[in-house]
Design a protein around this motif. Structure first.
Motif, PDB file in Angstrom:
ATOM      1  N   ILE A   8      80.370 121.888  82.539  1.00  0.00           N
ATOM      2  CA  ILE A   8      81.657 122.407  82.067  1.00  0.00           C
ATOM      3  C   ILE A   8      82.558 122.779  83.243  1.00  0.00           C
ATOM      4  N   ARG A   9      83.802 122.381  83.127  1.00  0.00           N
ATOM      5  CA  ARG A   9      84.772 122.790  84.140  1.00  0.00           C
ATOM      6  C   ARG A   9      85.748 123.770  83.509  1.00  0.00           C
ATOM      7  N   PHE A  10      85.637 125.032  83.931  1.00  0.00           N
ATOM      8  CA  PHE A  10      86.593 126.057  83.522  1.00  0.00           C
ATOM      9  C   PHE A  10      87.722 126.075  84.546  1.00  0.00           C
ATOM     10  N   PRO A  11      88.878 126.646  84.214  1.00  0.00           N
ATOM     11  CA  PRO A  11      89.876 126.860  85.260  1.00  0.00           C
ATOM     12  C   PRO A  11      89.265 127.791  86.306  1.00  0.00           C
ATOM     13  N   GLY A  12      89.138 127.340  87.537  1.00  0.00           N
ATOM     14  CA  GLY A  12      88.549 128.180  88.587  1.00  0.00           C
ATOM     15  C   GLY A  12      87.109 127.856  88.913  1.00  0.00           C
ATOM     16  N   SER A  13      86.488 126.945  88.160  1.00  0.00           N
ATOM     17  CA  SER A  13      85.160 126.461  88.570  1.00  0.00           C
ATOM     18  C   SER A  13      85.336 125.752  89.907  1.00  0.00           C
ATOM     19  N   ASN A  14      84.325 125.833  90.798  1.00  0.00           N
ATOM     20  CA  ASN A  14      84.460 125.082  92.048  1.00  0.00           C
ATOM     21  C   ASN A  14      83.167 124.438  92.526  1.00  0.00           C
ATOM     22  N   CYS A  15      82.127 124.457  91.715  1.00  0.00           N
ATOM     23  CA  CYS A  15      80.871 123.824  92.114  1.00  0.00           C
ATOM     24  C   CYS A  15      80.508 122.669  91.192  1.00  0.00           C
ATOM     25  N   GLU A  16      81.475 122.258  90.344  1.00  0.00           N
ATOM     26  CA  GLU A  16      81.119 121.282  89.315  1.00  0.00           C
ATOM     27  C   GLU A  16      80.791 119.905  89.887  1.00  0.00           C
ATOM     28  N   SER A  17      81.447 119.520  90.997  1.00  0.00           N
ATOM     29  CA  SER A  17      81.200 118.176  91.535  1.00  0.00           C
ATOM     30  C   SER A  17      79.788 118.044  92.091  1.00  0.00           C
ATOM     31  N   GLU A  18      79.363 119.027  92.910  1.00  0.00           N
ATOM     32  CA  GLU A  18      78.009 118.983  93.470  1.00  0.00           C
ATOM     33  C   GLU A  18      76.977 119.035  92.360  1.00  0.00           C
ATOM     34  N   THR A  19      77.266 119.861  91.339  1.00  0.00           N
ATOM     35  CA  THR A  19      76.327 120.024  90.232  1.00  0.00           C
ATOM     36  C   THR A  19      76.193 118.711  89.458  1.00  0.00           C
ATOM     37  N   LEU A  20      77.336 118.085  89.232  1.00  0.00           N
ATOM     38  CA  LEU A  20      77.349 116.797  88.536  1.00  0.00           C
ATOM     39  C   LEU A  20      76.540 115.759  89.323  1.00  0.00           C
ATOM     40  N   GLU A  21      76.780 115.700  90.635  1.00  0.00           N
ATOM     41  CA  GLU A  21      76.069 114.738  91.479  1.00  0.00           C
ATOM     42  C   GLU A  21      74.569 114.997  91.486  1.00  0.00           C
ATOM     43  N   ALA A  22      74.194 116.274  91.553  1.00  0.00           N
ATOM     44  CA  ALA A  22      72.763 116.612  91.573  1.00  0.00           C
ATOM     45  C   ALA A  22      72.102 116.163  90.273  1.00  0.00           C
ATOM     46  N   ALA A  23      72.786 116.367  89.160  1.00  0.00           N
ATOM     47  CA  ALA A  23      72.232 115.948  87.870  1.00  0.00           C
ATOM     48  C   ALA A  23      72.104 114.427  87.816  1.00  0.00           C
ATOM     49  N   ARG A  24      73.100 113.735  88.357  1.00  0.00           N
ATOM     50  CA  ARG A  24      73.052 112.264  88.352  1.00  0.00           C
ATOM     51  C   ARG A  24      71.939 111.751  89.258  1.00  0.00           C
TER      52      ARG A  24
END
Lengths: 234, 82
Positions: A8-24
């Motif tokens: 989930i990307r909330f306004p102000g999230s800033n770790c979503e890209s790394e998290t997405l990549e780690a899951a992939r």
């Protein structure tokens, strides 16, 4: 079947890209999900990433808790689906009462960004299954509000029901306090009784590829998708 | 009618309040004598349209329970002006 992960990307999230990549990297089919979504789009696991949702206004996680997507997250959690909150995501889960307790300003009143040693206290959760019980892992964390608090009865219940997932432990040879924030009973992360809702302060997604020096964080994501790790179990 | 509502949110007694401690130390460093425990919370002022004062107070209390205060760590008071 491939596990489907929604970050989930909330306004102000800033770790979503790394998290997405780690899951992939762990083999999941992972997509970002906007906070205004009203459905999880068939995801098996939903991750609330780190950051400063809504600028941490009022209290960290207090406003994100009421984002439209959270109704779907709650329904998913209550149906036994996997929910992982990392750092700000943990704060959101506590504010949403999907996990007990609350996270307050660090006792030292400072933002603390450094690796910590945490012990894996419970492996029967959605994201710690591939660890050896009692394993100690060194992992980055970075937060200003990570002091876990709850009343004594709640803390006793968490211990009794084996809901402490990660606990800060002393770092051999270090002069720094092993507990970076004054957290009650050195708690770094907890889960619900079933272990399908997990929240913790450290950032495994920041230590999940070889170029960053270690891949220990990837074990959390590999556990999430039920895949074998590339290396030996920690 | 429009009411002005003052909400006061403070950390629960017994909870470590590092912000309050830092302020207490700073006041001592400035030479203010006699300062004991200091606790730092937040004040929220809002305008609220309601039929009467009791309704405004009830609504503001509901806001505190739902969003403005965290029942795990904070206590609140509501004062309705006007």
């Amino acid at each position: 079947m491939t596990i489907r992960v929604a970050v989930i990307r909330f306004p102000g999230s800033n770790c979503e890209s790394e998290t997405l990549e780690a899951a992939r990297r762990a083999g999941a089919t992972a997509e970002l999900l906007d906070y205004r979504a009203t459905s999880l789009g068939g995801a098996d696991v939903v991750i609330l990433p780190g950051g400063f949702s809504y600028g941490d206004y009022l209290r960290s996680g207090a406003i994100a808790r009421f984002a439209p997507v959270m109704q779907a997250v709650r329904a998913h959690a209550e149906a036994g689906g996997g929910v992982l909150g990392i750092c700000n995501g943990f704060q959101v889960l506590c504010e949403a009462h999907l996990l007990p307790g609350a996270l307050l300003h660090n006792a030292g009143q400072r933002f603390v960004a450094r690796p910590v040693d945490v012990r894996i206290e419970r492996t029967s959760t959605i994201c710690t299954g591939l660890f050896r019980p009692g394993a100690v892992v060194r992992i980055p964390q970075a937060h200003g509000e990570g002091r876990f608090v709850a009343d004594e009865a709640t803390l006793d219940a968490l211990e009794r029901d084996n809901q402490v997932v990660l606990r800060y432990v002393p770092v051999p040879g270090s002069d720094l306090p092993h507990n970076p924030n004054g957290s009650a009973r050195d708690i770094a992360g907890i889960c619900n009784p079933a272990g399908n809702v997990v929240g913790f302060m450290p950032h495994p997604e920041r230590l999940a590829e070889a170029t960053l020096g270690d891949t220990i964080g990837q074990t959390f994501f590999a556990s999430l998708v039920g895949a074998p790790t590339s290396g030996a179990p920690a | 009618m429009t009411f002005r509502v003052h909400v006061r949110v403070v950390p629960r007694p017994g909870l470590l309040d590092p912000q309050g401690q830092a302020v207490a130390h700073a006041l001592a460093a400035l030479g203010f004598p006699g300062v004991g425990e200091v606790r730092v919370g937040r004040a929220i002022e809002l305008e609220l349209e309601a039929d009467d004062r009791a309704t405004a107070e009830a609504a503001a209390t509901a806001m505190c329970e739902r969003l403005l205060a965290n029942p795990v760590t904070e206590d609140f008071t509501v004062a309705v002006e006007g």
